[in-house]
Design a protein around this motif. Structure first.
Motif, PDB file in Angstrom:
ATOM      1  N   PRO A 237     -25.144 -35.783  28.117  1.00 33.29           N
ATOM      2  CA  PRO A 237     -25.300 -36.700  29.255  1.00 33.29           C
ATOM      3  C   PRO A 237     -25.582 -38.139  28.829  1.00 33.29           C
ATOM      4  O   PRO A 237     -25.383 -39.068  29.607  1.00 33.29           O
ATOM      5  N   ASP A 238     -26.022 -38.348  27.567  1.00 34.40           N
ATOM      6  CA  ASP A 238     -26.299 -39.693  27.063  1.00 34.40           C
ATOM      7  C   ASP A 238     -25.175 -40.206  26.168  1.00 34.40           C
ATOM      8  O   ASP A 238     -25.387 -41.100  25.353  1.00 34.40           O
ATOM      9  N   ILE A 239     -23.971 -39.685  26.340  1.00 37.09           N
ATOM     10  CA  ILE A 239     -22.845 -40.094  25.507  1.00 37.09           C
ATOM     11  C   ILE A 239     -22.569 -41.585  25.676  1.00 37.09           C
ATOM     12  O   ILE A 239     -22.806 -42.166  26.733  1.00 37.09           O
ATOM     13  N   ASP A 240     -22.097 -42.228  24.620  1.00 40.27           N
ATOM     14  CA  ASP A 240     -21.707 -43.635  24.701  1.00 40.27           C
ATOM     15  C   ASP A 240     -20.651 -43.795  25.788  1.00 40.27           C
ATOM     16  O   ASP A 240     -19.692 -43.027  25.862  1.00 40.27           O
ATOM     17  N   PHE A 241     -20.833 -44.827  26.630  1.00 38.13           N
ATOM     18  CA  PHE A 241     -19.942 -44.970  27.792  1.00 38.13           C
ATOM     19  C   PHE A 241     -18.490 -45.226  27.413  1.00 38.13           C
ATOM     20  O   PHE A 241     -17.596 -45.053  28.242  1.00 38.13           O
ATOM     21  N   SER A 242     -18.233 -45.637  26.175  1.00 34.99           N
ATOM     22  CA  SER A 242     -16.843 -45.889  25.780  1.00 34.99           C
ATOM     23  C   SER A 242     -16.029 -44.605  25.658  1.00 34.99           C
ATOM     24  O   SER A 242     -14.795 -44.659  25.613  1.00 34.99           O
ATOM     25  N   TYR A 243     -16.688 -43.461  25.591  1.00 38.87           N
ATOM     26  CA  TYR A 243     -15.974 -42.188  25.664  1.00 38.87           C
ATOM     27  C   TYR A 243     -15.775 -41.845  27.141  1.00 38.87           C
ATOM     28  O   TYR A 243     -16.448 -40.967  27.701  1.00 38.87           O
ATOM     29  N   ASP A 244     -14.835 -42.547  27.767  1.00 41.95           N
ATOM     30  CA  ASP A 244     -14.652 -42.418  29.221  1.00 41.95           C
ATOM     31  C   ASP A 244     -13.723 -41.241  29.544  1.00 41.95           C
ATOM     32  O   ASP A 244     -12.679 -41.393  30.168  1.00 41.95           O
ATOM     33  N   TYR A 245     -14.147 -40.045  29.118  1.00 45.30           N
ATOM     34  CA  TYR A 245     -13.351 -38.836  29.343  1.00 45.30           C
ATOM     35  C   TYR A 245     -13.075 -38.603  30.830  1.00 45.30           C
ATOM     36  O   TYR A 245     -12.028 -38.060  31.204  1.00 45.30           O
ATOM     37  N   GLN A 246     -14.018 -39.000  31.663  1.00 42.49           N
ATOM     38  CA  GLN A 246     -13.893 -38.718  33.097  1.00 42.49           C
ATOM     39  C   GLN A 246     -12.698 -39.435  33.728  1.00 42.49           C
ATOM     40  O   GLN A 246     -12.248 -39.071  34.822  1.00 42.49           O
ATOM     41  N   ASP A 247     -12.164 -40.461  33.058  1.00 42.67           N
ATOM     42  CA  ASP A 247     -11.030 -41.199  33.609  1.00 42.67           C
ATOM     43  C   ASP A 247      -9.682 -40.608  33.218  1.00 42.67           C
ATOM     44  O   ASP A 247      -8.636 -41.130  33.613  1.00 42.67           O
ATOM     45  N   LEU A 248      -9.708 -39.543  32.421  1.00 44.30           N
ATOM     46  CA  LEU A 248      -8.463 -38.935  31.934  1.00 44.30           C
ATOM     47  C   LEU A 248      -7.990 -37.815  32.854  1.00 44.30           C
ATOM     48  O   LEU A 248      -8.795 -37.067  33.421  1.00 44.30           O
ATOM     49  N   HIS A 249      -6.675 -37.693  32.963  1.00 40.85           N
ATOM     50  CA  HIS A 249      -6.081 -36.610  33.740  1.00 40.85           C
ATOM     51  C   HIS A 249      -4.713 -36.301  33.129  1.00 40.85           C
ATOM     52  O   HIS A 249      -3.722 -36.969  33.409  1.00 40.85           O
ATOM     53  N   PHE A 250      -4.690 -35.287  32.258  1.00 44.64           N
ATOM     54  CA  PHE A 250      -3.477 -34.922  31.546  1.00 44.64           C
ATOM     55  C   PHE A 250      -2.655 -33.919  32.350  1.00 44.64           C
ATOM     56  O   PHE A 250      -3.200 -32.970  32.925  1.00 44.64           O
ATOM     57  N   THR A 251      -1.344 -34.119  32.356  1.00 45.41           N
ATOM     58  CA  THR A 251      -0.414 -33.192  33.000  1.00 45.41           C
ATOM     59  C   THR A 251       0.523 -32.635  31.937  1.00 45.41           C
ATOM     60  O   THR A 251       1.024 -33.378  31.084  1.00 45.41           O
ATOM     61  N   ARG A 252       0.767 -31.322  31.994  1.00 46.36           N
ATOM     62  CA  ARG A 252       1.639 -30.699  30.992  1.00 46.36           C
ATOM     63  C   ARG A 252       3.075 -31.196  31.169  1.00 46.36           C
ATOM     64  O   ARG A 252       3.616 -31.194  32.282  1.00 46.36           O
ATOM     65  N   ILE A 253       3.698 -31.614  30.049  1.00 47.52           N
ATOM     66  CA  ILE A 253       5.072 -32.143  30.104  1.00 47.52           C
ATOM     67  C   ILE A 253       6.051 -31.375  29.235  1.00 47.52           C
ATOM     68  O   ILE A 253       7.250 -31.651  29.269  1.00 47.52           O
ATOM     69  N   GLY A 254       5.570 -30.414  28.442  1.00 44.78           N
ATOM     70  CA  GLY A 254       6.498 -29.671  27.602  1.00 44.78           C
ATOM     71  C   GLY A 254       5.798 -28.712  26.665  1.00 44.78           C
ATOM     72  O   GLY A 254       4.562 -28.599  26.665  1.00 44.78           O
ATOM     73  N   ASP A 255       6.599 -28.009  25.867  1.00 42.40           N
ATOM     74  CA  ASP A 255       6.069 -27.032  24.929  1.00 42.40           C
ATOM     75  C   ASP A 255       5.669 -27.689  23.618  1.00 42.40           C
ATOM     76  O   ASP A 255       6.119 -28.788  23.285  1.00 42.40           O
ATOM     77  N   CYS A 256       4.823 -26.992  22.869  1.00 41.83           N
ATOM     78  CA  CYS A 256       4.458 -27.468  21.538  1.00 41.83           C
ATOM     79  C   CYS A 256       5.699 -27.502  20.650  1.00 41.83           C
ATOM     80  O   CYS A 256       6.597 -26.664  20.796  1.00 41.83           O
ATOM     81  N   PRO A 257       5.784 -28.438  19.719  1.00 45.12           N
ATOM     82  CA  PRO A 257       6.941 -28.487  18.817  1.00 45.12           C
ATOM     83  C   PRO A 257       7.067 -27.196  18.037  1.00 45.12           C
ATOM     84  O   PRO A 257       6.055 -26.597  17.668  1.00 45.12           O
TER      85      PRO A 257
END
Length: 519
Positions: A499-519
């Motif tokens: 909960p005290d993580i450095d604010f520059s690790y703004d993980y909460q702003d990320l939203h990944f969508t699957r676009i394909g299979d692993c190579p």
């Protein structure tokens, strides 16, 4: 392994200064025991400090080494990363351009950067140059910082500007303060467009050269040729180890205008002297622009410690500076924080007093207590406590905070996530601003990585029914939970464990969508 004791480096500058000062002023300095106590209590690899009083340098002191164990002492010309103390220099470049009629503070950003876009078209249209400097964009604390840090990464300033459109605001435009780095990157590009030169060239021509800051570096430069460069350190057990060491050539950092400048103690002392006394470099900046830099443009929250320690009544942000009062005196200050490097600079303009601290290790508490003790020497000497006393108060605050907030979860029972068990979620993912990421098998483990940020690579671990990412090189305090949400296509989110993580690790702003299979 036992860490060798710190060696004190006596600066030639200090000797010359002592000889020139009256006998009463050339005696033992009250700042020497403060500096020594900070080193003793906080186990720093190295530190440099200077004090200006009535415009004159009355103290310089250095301790430790540029690289722990190297035997190379820090001196007045050792380069440190000043981190967010770079912001004041970016503001000064813009102020110089305003003086020359090349831009105005209320010009729209799109006048200089037509490609600039925020999520809300109205905000895009009304964002002014001044807004870039005062943290009022409506974005959340540190939004988008994962495009800047951890370094090194492959994000460009063009990527930063393009990514802004995809960051969701958390408040309305200009309604409140939330510290932001990306807007300063944009400000640097505005300066380059208005000045007709790359930002680092403008910085040298408008700040470094006219002020005589001869060692400061920005843009691409040769570490091997310049020499005498402090390296960042992390605390490991009872010692300090170098992290993110420089190669022979320092790259042109995307974060330069927000936090990518390096300067020496001598440079920063000169910076303070000119800011405190404009007659040292007549005409460098007009009086209206000097006032603009230190005008309270955006109210800031006033913290409980600031009330208690400083007897403060207001807090606000100027152009690249934090403004407040301390024991009835006007205070202008800023800090700088990067992995393994900390800086702090504070001015009491009405009495021409300034203090600067540069540290090449994990020094957040160290800079806080040392700066507090040094400033109290001027603002309220009878109330001043020792460095040890301030350190104890910080530790008590931390203990109290942990007792009243959610405790850090115990993740020691983690184990590597199974390749077969995660098969349906594996693949390539994309976030609108951070770009492509991979959740793919590798050597009988499942790995998560971000293509443009090589430090954001780690092994997916399982803890009961949850997953987390154990980064290869980042510490446990930067680890995120990883959650894949079913759907067509599946989506992936990260959230901070600490909960005290450095604010520059703004993980909460990320939203990944699957676009394909692993190579």
């Amino acid at each position: 392994m036992h860490t060798p004791p710190f060696r004190s480096t006596t600066l030639l500058l200090s000797l010359a200064l002592a000889a020139a000062l009256p006998a009463s002023a050339a005696g033992p300095s009250p700042f020497t025991p403060m500096l020594d106590a900070t080193v003793e209590h906080h186990h720093l690899p190295g530190i440099a400090m200077a004090v200006v009083d009535n415009g004159q340098v009355v103290f310089t002191g250095t301790r430790g080494e540029r690289r722990a164990g190297s035997g190379e002492p820090i001196d007045a010309d050792t380069l440190f990363k000043i981190a967010s103390n770079s912001k004041a220099m970016t503001a000064a470049v813009l102020a110089r351009l305003v003086d020359r009629g090349l831009l105005a503070w209320d010009d729209s950003v799109t006048k200089y950067l037509p490609q600039f876009r925020m999520r809300d078209p109205w905000v895009t249209q009304h964002m002014q140059v001044r807004d870039l400097l005062i943290h009022n964009s409506g974005l959340g604390l540190g939004a988008g910082d994962l495009m800047l840090w951890p370094e090194p990464n492959a994000f460009t300033r063009t990527d930063i500007i393009a990514g802004l459109e995809h960051l969701k605001p958390v408040t309305s435009f200009r309604s409140g303060y939330a510290y932001d780095n990306l807007m300063y990157v944009v400000a640097g590009e505005v300066a380059a467009a208005a000045g007709g030169k790359p930002y680092d060239q403008l910085l040298r021509e408008e700040v470094f050269s006219p002020l005589g800051m001869t060692r400061c570096q920005a843009g691409t430069w040769s570490v091997a040729k310049v020499g005498n460069v402090a390296q960042p350190h992390a605390r490991r057990g009872s010692g300090n180890v170098v992290v993110n060491a420089d190669t022979d050539v320092a790259p042109d950092l995307t974060s330069m205008a927000a936090g990518g400048i390096r300067c020496s103690l001598r440079d920063m002392t000169r910076w303070m002297q000119v800011l405190l006394d404009p007659t040292r470099v007549p005409g460098w900046l007009s009086e209206p622009q000097r006032r603009a830099l230190w005008t309270a443009h955006m109210p800031m929250p006033l913290g409980e410690r600031q009330r208690r320690w400083d007897n403060a009544h207001f807090s606000a942000y100027g152009y690249g500076w934090r403004l407040s009062d301390m024991d009835g005196q006007w205070k202008v200050a800023h800090t700088g924080t990067l992995s393994g490097m900390y800086s702090s600079l504070a001015l009491l303009p009405d009495r021409k007093v300034g203090v600067v601290i540069l540290i090449n290790g994990e020094g957040e508490d160290a800079r806080t207590v040392l700066m507090q003790a040094a400033l109290k020497h001027y603002t309220a000497p009878a109330q001043r406590q020792t460095v040890a006393g301030y350190t104890e108060q910080l530790q008590a605050e931390r203990t109290q905070r942990r007792s009243t907030t959610h405790a850090l979860p115990d993740t020691t029972a983690r184990k590597a996530a199974g390749v077969a068990a995660t098969a349906q979620w594996q693949g390539l993912y994309r976030d609108p601003w951070l770009g492509q990421a991979r959740l793919c098998p590798e050597n009988n483990t499942v790995r998560f990585s971000v293509d443009k940020s090589p430090t954001l690579r780690g092994t997916v671990m399982q803890l009961d029914s949850r997953w987390l990412v154990q980064w290869d090189t980042l510490g446990a305090d930067a680890e995120p939970w990883l959650q894949v949400e079913p759907g067509t296509p599946p989506t992936l989110r990260l959230s901070a464990i600490d909960p005290d993580i450095d604010f520059s690790y703004d993980y909460q702003d990320l939203h990944f969508t699957r676009i394909g299979d692993c190579p």
